[in-house]
Design a protein around this motif. Sequence first.
Motif, mmCIF file in Angstrom:
data_model
loop_
_atom_site.group_PDB
_atom_site.id
_atom_site.type_symbol
_atom_site.label_atom_id
_atom_site.label_comp_id
_atom_site.label_asym_id
_atom_site.label_seq_id
_atom_site.Cartn_x
_atom_site.Cartn_y
_atom_site.Cartn_z
ATOM 1 N N ILE A 159 24.034 51.401 56.402
ATOM 2 C CA ILE A 159 23.046 51.775 57.416
ATOM 3 C C ILE A 159 22.320 50.494 57.801
ATOM 4 O O ILE A 159 21.724 49.832 56.945
ATOM 5 C CB ILE A 159 22.068 52.832 56.873
ATOM 6 C CG1 ILE A 159 22.846 54.088 56.451
ATOM 7 C CG2 ILE A 159 20.998 53.163 57.905
ATOM 8 C CD1 ILE A 159 22.041 55.093 55.671
ATOM 9 N N PRO A 160 22.382 50.093 59.082
ATOM 10 C CA PRO A 160 21.806 48.800 59.486
ATOM 11 C C PRO A 160 20.282 48.786 59.386
ATOM 12 O O PRO A 160 19.627 49.838 59.374
ATOM 13 C CB PRO A 160 22.262 48.645 60.936
ATOM 14 C CG PRO A 160 22.576 50.015 61.403
ATOM 15 C CD PRO A 160 22.976 50.813 60.200
ATOM 16 N N SER A 161 19.722 47.581 59.322
ATOM 17 C CA SER A 161 18.271 47.445 59.314
ATOM 18 C C SER A 161 17.725 47.906 60.665
ATOM 19 O O SER A 161 18.439 47.916 61.672
ATOM 20 C CB SER A 161 17.873 45.993 59.043
ATOM 21 O OG SER A 161 18.320 45.163 60.075
ATOM 22 N N ARG A 162 16.456 48.298 60.664
ATOM 23 C CA ARG A 162 15.834 48.765 61.905
ATOM 24 C C ARG A 162 14.326 48.593 61.808
ATOM 25 O O ARG A 162 13.777 48.395 60.728
ATOM 26 C CB ARG A 162 16.177 50.221 62.174
ATOM 27 C CG ARG A 162 15.635 51.190 61.131
ATOM 28 C CD ARG A 162 16.104 52.617 61.375
ATOM 29 N NE ARG A 162 15.620 53.508 60.334
ATOM 30 C CZ ARG A 162 14.480 54.180 60.378
ATOM 31 N NH1 ARG A 162 13.684 54.066 61.420
ATOM 32 N NH2 ARG A 162 14.112 54.955 59.387
ATOM 33 N N LYS A 163 13.688 48.675 62.943
ATOM 34 C CA LYS A 163 12.229 48.629 62.988
ATOM 35 C C LYS A 163 11.701 50.046 63.132
ATOM 36 O O LYS A 163 12.317 50.894 63.770
ATOM 37 C CB LYS A 163 11.750 47.769 64.158
ATOM 38 C CG LYS A 163 12.047 46.307 63.969
ATOM 39 C CD LYS A 163 11.499 45.489 65.101
ATOM 40 C CE LYS A 163 11.776 44.017 64.863
ATOM 41 N NZ LYS A 163 11.207 43.192 65.928
ATOM 42 N N SER A 164 10.541 50.273 62.531
ATOM 43 C CA SER A 164 9.928 51.588 62.573
ATOM 44 C C SER A 164 8.421 51.415 62.756
ATOM 45 O O SER A 164 7.850 50.391 62.374
ATOM 46 C CB SER A 164 10.232 52.326 61.262
ATOM 47 O OG SER A 164 9.686 53.611 61.278
ATOM 48 N N VAL A 165 7.775 52.422 63.318
ATOM 49 C CA VAL A 165 6.323 52.381 63.500
ATOM 50 C C VAL A 165 5.661 53.077 62.319
ATOM 51 O O VAL A 165 6.069 54.156 61.901
ATOM 52 C CB VAL A 165 5.903 53.069 64.824
ATOM 53 C CG1 VAL A 165 4.384 53.129 64.940
ATOM 54 C CG2 VAL A 165 6.499 52.326 66.004
ATOM 55 N N LYS A 166 4.637 52.423 61.785
ATOM 56 C CA LYS A 166 3.879 52.959 60.656
ATOM 57 C C LYS A 166 2.453 53.213 61.128
ATOM 58 O O LYS A 166 1.895 52.412 61.888
ATOM 59 C CB LYS A 166 3.902 51.932 59.522
ATOM 60 C CG LYS A 166 3.058 52.282 58.330
ATOM 61 C CD LYS A 166 3.145 51.151 57.301
ATOM 62 C CE LYS A 166 2.054 51.265 56.279
ATOM 63 N NZ LYS A 166 2.047 50.112 55.377
ATOM 64 N N PHE A 167 1.867 54.322 60.697
ATOM 65 C CA PHE A 167 0.460 54.600 61.000
ATOM 66 C C PHE A 167 -0.289 54.764 59.693
ATOM 67 O O PHE A 167 0.110 55.527 58.823
ATOM 68 C CB PHE A 167 0.310 55.876 61.835
ATOM 69 C CG PHE A 167 -1.129 56.243 62.080
ATOM 70 C CD1 PHE A 167 -1.904 55.515 62.967
ATOM 71 C CD2 PHE A 167 -1.722 57.298 61.405
ATOM 72 C CE1 PHE A 167 -3.232 55.828 63.191
ATOM 73 C CE2 PHE A 167 -3.047 57.628 61.629
ATOM 74 C CZ PHE A 167 -3.803 56.891 62.520
ATOM 75 N N LYS A 168 -1.365 54.014 59.555
ATOM 76 C CA LYS A 168 -2.222 54.121 58.383
ATOM 77 C C LYS A 168 -3.581 54.623 58.861
ATOM 78 O O LYS A 168 -4.291 53.914 59.578
ATOM 79 C CB LYS A 168 -2.368 52.765 57.690
ATOM 80 C CG LYS A 168 -3.209 52.848 56.438
ATOM 81 C CD LYS A 168 -3.285 51.509 55.734
ATOM 82 C CE LYS A 168 -4.171 51.648 54.508
ATOM 83 N NZ LYS A 168 -4.420 50.362 53.875
ATOM 84 N N PRO A 169 -3.953 55.856 58.496
ATOM 85 C CA PRO A 169 -5.240 56.386 58.958
ATOM 86 C C PRO A 169 -6.417 55.651 58.327
ATOM 87 O O PRO A 169 -6.327 55.154 57.202
ATOM 88 C CB PRO A 169 -5.202 57.845 58.520
ATOM 89 C CG PRO A 169 -4.179 57.918 57.441
ATOM 90 C CD PRO A 169 -3.224 56.798 57.663
ATOM 91 N N ALA A 170 -7.524 55.598 59.057
ATOM 92 C CA ALA A 170 -8.744 55.007 58.533
ATOM 93 C C ALA A 170 -9.298 55.898 57.441
ATOM 94 O O ALA A 170 -9.090 57.125 57.433
ATOM 95 C CB ALA A 170 -9.763 54.858 59.662
ATOM 96 N N ILE A 171 -9.985 55.299 56.501
ATOM 97 C CA ILE A 171 -10.551 56.048 55.388
ATOM 98 C C ILE A 171 -11.509 57.121 55.897
ATOM 99 O O ILE A 171 -11.539 58.233 55.377
ATOM 100 C CB ILE A 171 -11.273 55.103 54.412
ATOM 101 C CG1 ILE A 171 -10.249 54.203 53.736
ATOM 102 C CG2 ILE A 171 -12.086 55.865 53.382
ATOM 103 C CD1 ILE A 171 -10.845 53.099 52.897
#
Length: 89
Positions: free
Chosen positions: A71-83
């Motif tokens: 499975i090739p490498s890829r870019k993904s979007v990550k979301f980290k919510p504020a505390i």
Amino acid sequence: MNKTDLVNEIAEKAGVNKVTAKDALNACLEAISEALAKDDKVQLVGFGTFSVVEKPARVGINPQTKEKITIPSRKSVKFKPAIDLGMEG
């Protein structure tokens, strides 16, 4: 909540019509998308941070043939919510 519901909420809370709210939401989403496409981080204080992460290549298994595949490498979007986003669970 879907996009139409969000447009309705924005219109009501901002005191604008739905067309203006939809245009504002679309402009916001476009700006976030463009920043992420350039590998920029989008930090919205009090809400959270959107960033791009690189997923490395890995070995997987085809469930039909049981054959190992790469499975090739890829870019993904990550979301980290504020505390202080207020998510309780």
